[in-house]
Design a protein around this motif. Sequence first.
Motif, PDB file in Angstrom:
ATOM      1  N   TYR A 137       3.122   1.562  -4.931  1.00 38.51           N
ATOM      2  CA  TYR A 137       5.088   1.008  -4.511  1.00 38.51           C
ATOM      3  C   TYR A 137       4.602   0.611  -3.364  1.00 38.51           C
ATOM      4  O   TYR A 137       5.348  -0.377  -3.822  1.00 38.51           O
ATOM      5  CB  TYR A 137       4.708   2.537  -3.573  1.00 38.51           C
ATOM      6  CG  TYR A 137       6.232   2.175  -3.104  1.00 38.51           C
ATOM      7  CD1 TYR A 137       7.779   2.493  -3.609  1.00 38.51           C
ATOM      8  CD2 TYR A 137       6.026   2.355  -1.206  1.00 38.51           C
ATOM      9  CE1 TYR A 137       8.387   2.869  -2.813  1.00 38.51           C
ATOM     10  CE2 TYR A 137       7.339   1.773  -0.786  1.00 38.51           C
ATOM     11  CZ  TYR A 137       8.918   2.295  -1.354  1.00 38.51           C
ATOM     12  OH  TYR A 137       9.723   2.372  -0.977  1.00 38.51           O
ATOM     13  N   ASP A 138       3.081  -0.009  -2.564  1.00 38.92           N
ATOM     14  CA  ASP A 138       3.459  -0.922  -1.904  1.00 38.92           C
ATOM     15  C   ASP A 138       3.267  -2.181  -2.912  1.00 38.92           C
ATOM     16  O   ASP A 138       4.170  -3.056  -2.339  1.00 38.92           O
ATOM     17  CB  ASP A 138       1.814  -0.381  -0.370  1.00 38.92           C
ATOM     18  CG  ASP A 138       2.712   0.424   0.327  1.00 38.92           C
ATOM     19  OD1 ASP A 138       3.257   0.406   0.413  1.00 38.92           O
ATOM     20  OD2 ASP A 138       1.404   0.752   0.663  1.00 38.92           O
ATOM     21  N   TYR A 140       4.573  -3.147  -5.423  1.00 43.63           N
ATOM     22  CA  TYR A 140       5.611  -3.489  -6.178  1.00 43.63           C
ATOM     23  C   TYR A 140       6.690  -4.289  -4.234  1.00 43.63           C
ATOM     24  O   TYR A 140       7.304  -5.141  -4.999  1.00 43.63           O
ATOM     25  CB  TYR A 140       5.876  -2.344  -6.000  1.00 43.63           C
ATOM     26  CG  TYR A 140       7.775  -2.157  -7.021  1.00 43.63           C
ATOM     27  CD1 TYR A 140       7.633  -3.357  -7.774  1.00 43.63           C
ATOM     28  CD2 TYR A 140       8.608  -2.431  -5.888  1.00 43.63           C
ATOM     29  CE1 TYR A 140       8.812  -3.397  -8.659  1.00 43.63           C
ATOM     30  CE2 TYR A 140      10.317  -2.409  -6.653  1.00 43.63           C
ATOM     31  CZ  TYR A 140      10.693  -2.943  -7.705  1.00 43.63           C
ATOM     32  OH  TYR A 140      12.085  -4.132  -8.102  1.00 43.63           O
ATOM     33  N   ASN A 141       6.548  -3.430  -3.265  1.00 44.96           N
ATOM     34  CA  ASN A 141       7.530  -4.203  -2.370  1.00 44.96           C
ATOM     35  C   ASN A 141       6.785  -5.602  -1.850  1.00 44.96           C
ATOM     36  O   ASN A 141       7.449  -6.099  -1.534  1.00 44.96           O
ATOM     37  CB  ASN A 141       7.331  -3.352  -1.285  1.00 44.96           C
ATOM     38  CG  ASN A 141       7.897  -1.910  -1.389  1.00 44.96           C
ATOM     39  OD1 ASN A 141       8.801  -1.919  -2.186  1.00 44.96           O
ATOM     40  ND2 ASN A 141       8.088  -0.640  -0.610  1.00 44.96           N
TER      41      ASN A 141
END
Length: 200
Positions: A137-138, A140-141
């Motif tokens: 998730y991080d 991707y951000n």
Amino acid sequence: QREYIDQTANVKRRTNMALWRAALARDTLIASGLGLSADLFCQCACEKKSLASIDRRRAVAITVFSGVYVGVVCSYVYSLYPALSAFLIRSGPSIPISHARIQGIVSTVADNLVHVPILYIPSYFLTVGPMQGDGIYDSYNNLIEQWWSTLSTCWLFWGPFMAVNFTVVPATHRVRGVAAANFCWTITLDYLTHHKKETS
């Protein structure tokens, strides 16, 4: 006579495959070594870390990504460009430029406008990030936040280099040329990525 021709063709195919595999292994090892060297240089020289305090997961992530992507993926991607150039030469209007020069131009444009933004940059963030412990998730951000700044920096660095690489450097040496230039690029990308994380 026919059997002899078939045996000769089989030997030639096996020899070519063995040479291709050896070249792939060599290019992967070179790219991995240069990737590791670049990350260690970035951590020790740019970020002033001691060898005892370097981020080992990060070093491994950069090493693996450099070896697999530059050594393997780039070898495949670059092999597609001559066919793309040949198709455009056949389909397009006749222009007074050598086929080799057209292939260099087409390869440079395809690499910078298709390969890098769509495949290379997402692959970097979405593989190196999780390998060094950032989480998907991080990662991707980080990709979303840094995609444009990374791409614009990439164009400034790789655009001129690839123009030379695809028009001057023989095809058999292009991956090694990219691996060598990737040493400087990895230091730049490595520093920008982690400097951004530290200041955010």
